[in-house]
Design an enzyme around this catalytic site. Structure first.
Site, PDB file in Angstrom:
ATOM      1  N   ASN A  15      32.470  42.145  38.551  1.00  0.00           N
ATOM      2  CA  ASN A  15      33.298  43.135  37.839  1.00  0.00           C
ATOM      3  C   ASN A  15      33.078  42.956  36.341  1.00  0.00           C
ATOM      4  O   ASN A  15      33.581  42.008  35.748  1.00  0.00           O
ATOM      5  CB  ASN A  15      34.772  42.897  38.218  1.00  0.00           C
ATOM      6  CG  ASN A  15      35.716  43.808  37.445  1.00  0.00           C
ATOM      7  OD1 ASN A  15      35.282  44.751  36.785  1.00  0.00           O
ATOM      8  ND2 ASN A  15      37.007  43.509  37.522  1.00  0.00           N
ATOM      9  N   TRP A  16      32.334  43.881  35.775  1.00  0.00           N
ATOM     10  CA  TRP A  16      31.963  43.734  34.363  1.00  0.00           C
ATOM     11  C   TRP A  16      33.118  44.045  33.416  1.00  0.00           C
ATOM     12  O   TRP A  16      33.044  43.763  32.232  1.00  0.00           O
ATOM     13  CB  TRP A  16      30.783  44.659  34.024  1.00  0.00           C
ATOM     14  CG  TRP A  16      29.485  44.307  34.691  1.00  0.00           C
ATOM     15  CD1 TRP A  16      29.283  43.404  35.714  1.00  0.00           C
ATOM     16  CD2 TRP A  16      28.195  44.843  34.379  1.00  0.00           C
ATOM     17  NE1 TRP A  16      27.957  43.361  36.054  1.00  0.00           N
ATOM     18  CE2 TRP A  16      27.265  44.238  35.250  1.00  0.00           C
ATOM     19  CE3 TRP A  16      27.726  45.791  33.456  1.00  0.00           C
ATOM     20  CZ2 TRP A  16      25.899  44.539  35.210  1.00  0.00           C
ATOM     21  CZ3 TRP A  16      26.370  46.104  33.422  1.00  0.00           C
ATOM     22  CH2 TRP A  16      25.469  45.480  34.290  1.00  0.00           C
ATOM     23  N   LYS A  17      34.145  44.691  33.922  1.00  0.00           N
ATOM     24  CA  LYS A  17      35.268  45.126  33.078  1.00  0.00           C
ATOM     25  C   LYS A  17      34.721  45.963  31.910  1.00  0.00           C
ATOM     26  O   LYS A  17      33.722  46.661  32.097  1.00  0.00           O
ATOM     27  CB  LYS A  17      36.094  43.923  32.628  1.00  0.00           C
ATOM     28  CG  LYS A  17      36.498  43.046  33.832  1.00  0.00           C
ATOM     29  CD  LYS A  17      37.511  42.004  33.527  1.00  0.00           C
ATOM     30  CE  LYS A  17      37.802  41.208  34.806  1.00  0.00           C
ATOM     31  NZ  LYS A  17      38.852  40.210  34.625  1.00  0.00           N
ATOM     32  N   HIS A 102      43.066  46.812  40.522  1.00  0.00           N
ATOM     33  CA  HIS A 102      42.856  45.533  39.832  1.00  0.00           C
ATOM     34  C   HIS A 102      44.106  45.178  39.026  1.00  0.00           C
ATOM     35  O   HIS A 102      44.773  46.063  38.490  1.00  0.00           O
ATOM     36  CB  HIS A 102      41.634  45.641  38.916  1.00  0.00           C
ATOM     37  CG  HIS A 102      41.231  44.321  38.346  1.00  0.00           C
ATOM     38  ND1 HIS A 102      41.850  43.784  37.245  1.00  0.00           N
ATOM     39  CD2 HIS A 102      40.309  43.413  38.745  1.00  0.00           C
ATOM     40  CE1 HIS A 102      41.309  42.593  36.994  1.00  0.00           C
ATOM     41  NE2 HIS A 102      40.369  42.350  37.891  1.00  0.00           N
ATOM     42  N   GLU A 104      44.488  44.102  36.146  1.00  0.00           N
ATOM     43  CA  GLU A 104      44.516  44.619  34.768  1.00  0.00           C
ATOM     44  C   GLU A 104      44.937  46.085  34.756  1.00  0.00           C
ATOM     45  O   GLU A 104      45.608  46.544  33.833  1.00  0.00           O
ATOM     46  CB  GLU A 104      43.147  44.413  34.102  1.00  0.00           C
ATOM     47  CG  GLU A 104      42.939  42.949  33.719  1.00  0.00           C
ATOM     48  CD  GLU A 104      41.508  42.469  33.749  1.00  0.00           C
ATOM     49  OE1 GLU A 104      40.572  43.292  33.745  1.00  0.00           O
ATOM     50  OE2 GLU A 104      41.318  41.232  33.788  1.00  0.00           O
ATOM     51  N   GLU A 174      43.396  38.338  44.441  1.00  0.00           N
ATOM     52  CA  GLU A 174      43.220  37.839  43.082  1.00  0.00           C
ATOM     53  C   GLU A 174      44.577  37.464  42.500  1.00  0.00           C
ATOM     54  O   GLU A 174      45.294  38.325  41.975  1.00  0.00           O
ATOM     55  CB  GLU A 174      42.594  38.923  42.205  1.00  0.00           C
ATOM     56  CG  GLU A 174      41.208  39.332  42.636  1.00  0.00           C
ATOM     57  CD  GLU A 174      40.400  39.841  41.449  1.00  0.00           C
ATOM     58  OE1 GLU A 174      39.351  39.257  41.173  1.00  0.00           O
ATOM     59  OE2 GLU A 174      40.838  40.799  40.794  1.00  0.00           O
ATOM     60  N   GLY A 180      40.768  35.220  34.593  1.00  0.00           N
ATOM     61  CA  GLY A 180      40.383  35.016  33.202  1.00  0.00           C
ATOM     62  C   GLY A 180      41.028  33.800  32.552  1.00  0.00           C
ATOM     63  O   GLY A 180      40.999  33.656  31.335  1.00  0.00           O
ATOM     64  N   SER A 220      38.698  33.443  38.153  1.00  0.00           N
ATOM     65  CA  SER A 220      37.999  32.290  37.565  1.00  0.00           C
ATOM     66  C   SER A 220      36.973  31.659  38.495  1.00  0.00           C
ATOM     67  O   SER A 220      36.786  30.437  38.498  1.00  0.00           O
ATOM     68  CB  SER A 220      39.014  31.240  37.086  1.00  0.00           C
ATOM     69  OG  SER A 220      39.811  31.787  36.049  1.00  0.00           O
ATOM     70  N   GLY A 241      34.598  37.923  37.594  1.00  0.00           N
ATOM     71  CA  GLY A 241      34.713  38.597  36.303  1.00  0.00           C
ATOM     72  C   GLY A 241      33.819  37.929  35.272  1.00  0.00           C
ATOM     73  O   GLY A 241      32.613  38.156  35.232  1.00  0.00           O
ATOM     74  N   GLY A 242      34.415  37.053  34.471  1.00  0.00           N
ATOM     75  CA  GLY A 242      33.699  36.415  33.360  1.00  0.00           C
ATOM     76  C   GLY A 242      32.322  35.869  33.713  1.00  0.00           C
ATOM     77  O   GLY A 242      31.350  36.084  32.981  1.00  0.00           O
TER      78      GLY A 242
HETATM   79  P1  PGA Z   1      37.595  36.325  36.214  1.00  0.00           P
HETATM   80  O1  PGA Z   1      38.010  37.805  36.641  1.00  0.00           O
HETATM   81  O2  PGA Z   1      36.505  35.876  37.156  1.00  0.00           O
HETATM   82  O3  PGA Z   1      37.130  36.440  34.789  1.00  0.00           O
HETATM   83  O4  PGA Z   1      38.817  35.474  36.363  1.00  0.00           O
HETATM   84  C1  PGA Z   1      38.096  38.167  37.985  1.00  0.00           C
HETATM   85  C2  PGA Z   1      38.562  39.588  38.100  1.00  0.00           C
HETATM   86  O5  PGA Z   1      39.358  40.031  37.274  1.00  0.00           O
HETATM   87  O6  PGA Z   1      38.132  40.321  39.008  1.00  0.00           O
END
Ligand code: PGA
Length: 262
Positions: A15-17, A102, A104, A174, A180, A220, A241-242
């Site tokens: 997930n590149w966000k 998600h 966010e 999640e 994050g 994470s 994500g990251g």
């Molecule tokens: P993260 O994000 O790996 O940076 O914790 C995961 C996500 O939001 O899907």
């Protein structure tokens, strides 16, 4: 009892966000593919921002082993919804998947289960596979409400779906406190929630549907911690994500997934 011994081919979703321009997306795909070959032992999906989808699709080519996902979708196919993107638009850009709900989106943009439900239905109607995200906040976990929060989110978002619909749905567990933060859930914490998710699907639908469903862990995930998650047959992959933004680190995660269940 749910048949947890059914071991799935792992699914790794990046997930590149809100990261990478269209040009950067193409560079990432070239670099990533040079680092790692296709394998029948894992499925790989990347979710670039909307603006990078056409060039990513082009860079991947028509029969790529890497699938494309969007990060969000509107529930109507078209209309006066300024700033929104519909499922048919995403299909035409080569998306097979869409991330829905998600944390966010829920936390920063006020998405609620009712709209997430509409988005899941719209995705299914237009041939996109939803990756439905659920998860509790730290406060909810500390109040021992994890299971009820997650099953409420699931119940509201999947209401009225048939077993056939569910065959194309992926769930991503999640925990909000793990996203994050560098503080991933333990394998044990994730497995406990994954088991209750599978049981919820089994109770609400049936056992074959629950066994066949892929449930990912997200929050994470890194090349350093993915292995124990995938070692459990309750965890069918990861939403990253990251650590998916760097081709080397994403390739390492994918390589571990490809080899662990080969
Ligand atoms: P993260 O994000 O790996 O940076 O914790 C995961 C996500 O939001 O899907």
């Amino acid at each position: 009892m749910t048949n947890e011994t059914l071991v799935h081919r792992p699914l790794i979703v990046g997930n590149w966000k809100m990261n990478k321009t269209a040009t950067e997306a193409v560079a990432f795909i070239r670099d990533f593919r040079n680092r790692i070959p296709a394998s029948p032992h894992a499925d790989v999906v990347i979710a670039p921002p909307f603006t990078a989808l056409p060039s990513a699709c082009n860079a991947l080519g028509p029969s790529s082993w890497i699938s494309l996902s969007a990060q969000n979708v509107h529930w109507e196919p078209y209309g006066a919804f300024t700033g929104e993107i519909s499922a048919p638009m995403l299909r035409e850009l080569g998306c097979r998947y869409v991330i829905v709900g998600h944390s966010e989106r829920r936390g920063l943009f006020g998405e609620r289960d009712e709209t997430i439900h509409k988005k899941v239905r719209a995705a299914l109607k237009h041939g996109l596979s939803p990756i439905l995200c659920v998860g509790e906040s730290l406060e909810e976990r500390e109040a021992s409400r994890t299971e009820s929060v997650v099953t409420t989110q699931l119940g509201n978002s999947l209401a009225g779906l048939t077993t056939q619909d569910l065959a194309t749905v992926t769930i991503a567990y999640e925990p909000v406190w793990a996203i994050g933060t560098g503080r991933a859930a333990t394998t044990e914490q994730a497995v406990t929630v994954h088991r209750s998710i599978r049981l919820f699907i089994e109770t609400g639908w049936d056992s074959p549907t629950a066994s066949a469903m892929r449930i990912l862990y997200g929050g994470s995930v890194t090349p350093q911690n993915i292995e124990p998650f995938l070692a459990s047959d309750a965890i069918d992959g990861a939403l990253v994500g990251g650590a998916c933004l760097d081709p080397d680190s994403f390739a390492t995660i994918v390589r571990i997934a490809q080899t662990q269940r080969a």
